[in-house]
Design a protein around this motif. Structure first.
Motif, PDB file in Angstrom:
ATOM      1  N   GLU A 209      39.367 -56.678 -23.456  1.00 27.56           N
ATOM      2  CA  GLU A 209      40.643 -57.050 -22.839  1.00 27.56           C
ATOM      3  C   GLU A 209      41.082 -55.999 -21.834  1.00 27.56           C
ATOM      4  O   GLU A 209      41.593 -56.336 -20.752  1.00 27.56           O
TER       5      GLU A 209
ATOM      6  N   ARG B 150      49.330 -59.533 -20.788  1.00 24.58           N
ATOM      7  CA  ARG B 150      50.102 -60.328 -21.753  1.00 24.58           C
ATOM      8  C   ARG B 150      49.193 -60.895 -22.843  1.00 24.58           C
ATOM      9  O   ARG B 150      49.562 -60.916 -24.020  1.00 24.58           O
ATOM     10  N   THR B 151      48.008 -61.333 -22.452  1.00 24.62           N
ATOM     11  CA  THR B 151      47.037 -61.832 -23.432  1.00 24.62           C
ATOM     12  C   THR B 151      46.652 -60.717 -24.398  1.00 24.62           C
ATOM     13  O   THR B 151      46.549 -60.935 -25.617  1.00 24.62           O
ATOM     14  N   HIS B 152      46.436 -59.533 -23.869  1.00 18.41           N
ATOM     15  CA  HIS B 152      46.080 -58.368 -24.685  1.00 18.41           C
ATOM     16  C   HIS B 152      47.167 -58.075 -25.721  1.00 18.41           C
ATOM     17  O   HIS B 152      46.869 -57.858 -26.903  1.00 18.41           O
TER      18      HIS B 152
ATOM     19  N   SER C  24      49.489 -60.156 -26.812  1.00 12.99           N
ATOM     20  CA  SER C  24      49.584 -61.289 -27.731  1.00 12.99           C
ATOM     21  C   SER C  24      48.534 -61.191 -28.834  1.00 12.99           C
ATOM     22  O   SER C  24      48.830 -61.415 -30.028  1.00 12.99           O
ATOM     23  N   ARG C  25      47.320 -60.851 -28.467  1.00 12.30           N
ATOM     24  CA  ARG C  25      46.251 -60.744 -29.456  1.00 12.30           C
ATOM     25  C   ARG C  25      46.467 -59.543 -30.380  1.00 12.30           C
ATOM     26  O   ARG C  25      46.141 -59.601 -31.573  1.00 12.30           O
TER      27      ARG C  25
END
Length: 213
Positions: free
Chosen positions: A174, A195-197, A199-200
């Motif tokens: 990520e 944001r994905t990072h 969230s995970r």
């Protein structure tokens, strides 16, 4: 014996660093005399630092004592929500404003982190440096100040989500995606990747906490 003061750090910074390093964990009592002895400073600046940390909700009251705060589920969700917004903005601005040298440093960090996937504690420290570098590359002093507070609050989490099996490798992947977007000067993609990072990481944190309960 008192520990020597580190550089020009004041009592507030010394206590924050100690919490961040895990010397004091959620629930630990903060005793003025012990802190003054540890850091080699008088009790007055220690007292002022503790009051400041209490106003920032990093310390909380337990009767007459101050203890390191802990985060409940709702506070954790609020923290990650704010972190995603601010970190995403930092990545977007970094894609726009980072100097070529700053981008190269970010790339080097990702490559170095690949060797740390089997050492969660070391990777956690490297992770903080990586995110700090993105904050600085945003070249927005007000955003950096807010992110510093968010990351200080992250120190209240007693364990790192990077300790969860498989998380280290995916986290580095990520980071790689974030840096690729910054290298491409694609602010929208950098924002989305970060944001994905987050969230995970939050999802992993929730799983970690559910097992601990």
């Amino acid at each position: 014996m008192a520990e020597a003061r580190t550089g020009t750090k004041d009592a507030y910074e010394l206590i924050l660093d100690a919490i961040d390093a895990g010397l004091y964990r959620p629930g630990d009592r903060m005793v003025e005399s012990e802190l003054a002895e540890r850091f080699g400073v008088s009790r007055t600046p220690i007292r002022e630092a503790l009051q400041r940390l209490e106003t920032q909700s990093l310390l909380t009251r337990d009767g007459r004592s101050l203890i390191v705060a802990s985060l409940d589920h709702n506070q954790l969700a609020e923290l990650y929500a704010v972190r995603a917004e601010l970190e995403g903005l930092a990545a977007r601005l970094a894609a726009q404003h980072a100097a070529p040298e700053e981008v190269r440093v970010l790339r080097e960090m990702v490559e170095q982190d690949r060797a740390l996937v089997d050492d969660p504690a070391a990777l956690s420290r490297a992770n903080r440096r990586f995110h700090k570098q993105i904050h600085l590359a945003s070249h927005n002093r007000y955003l950096i100040q807010q992110l510093d507070l968010v990351h200080r609050t992250m120190a209240l989490l007693a364990t790192t989500s990077l300790a969860v099996e498989g998380r280290s490798k995916t986290a580095v992947a990520e980071h790689d995606a974030i840096v690729k977007a910054i290298e491409a000067r694609d602010g929208e993609a950098a924002d989305a990747a970060l944001r994905t990072h987050i969230s995970r990481a939050f999802e992993t944190r929730l799983r970690l906490d559910s097992v601990a309960e």
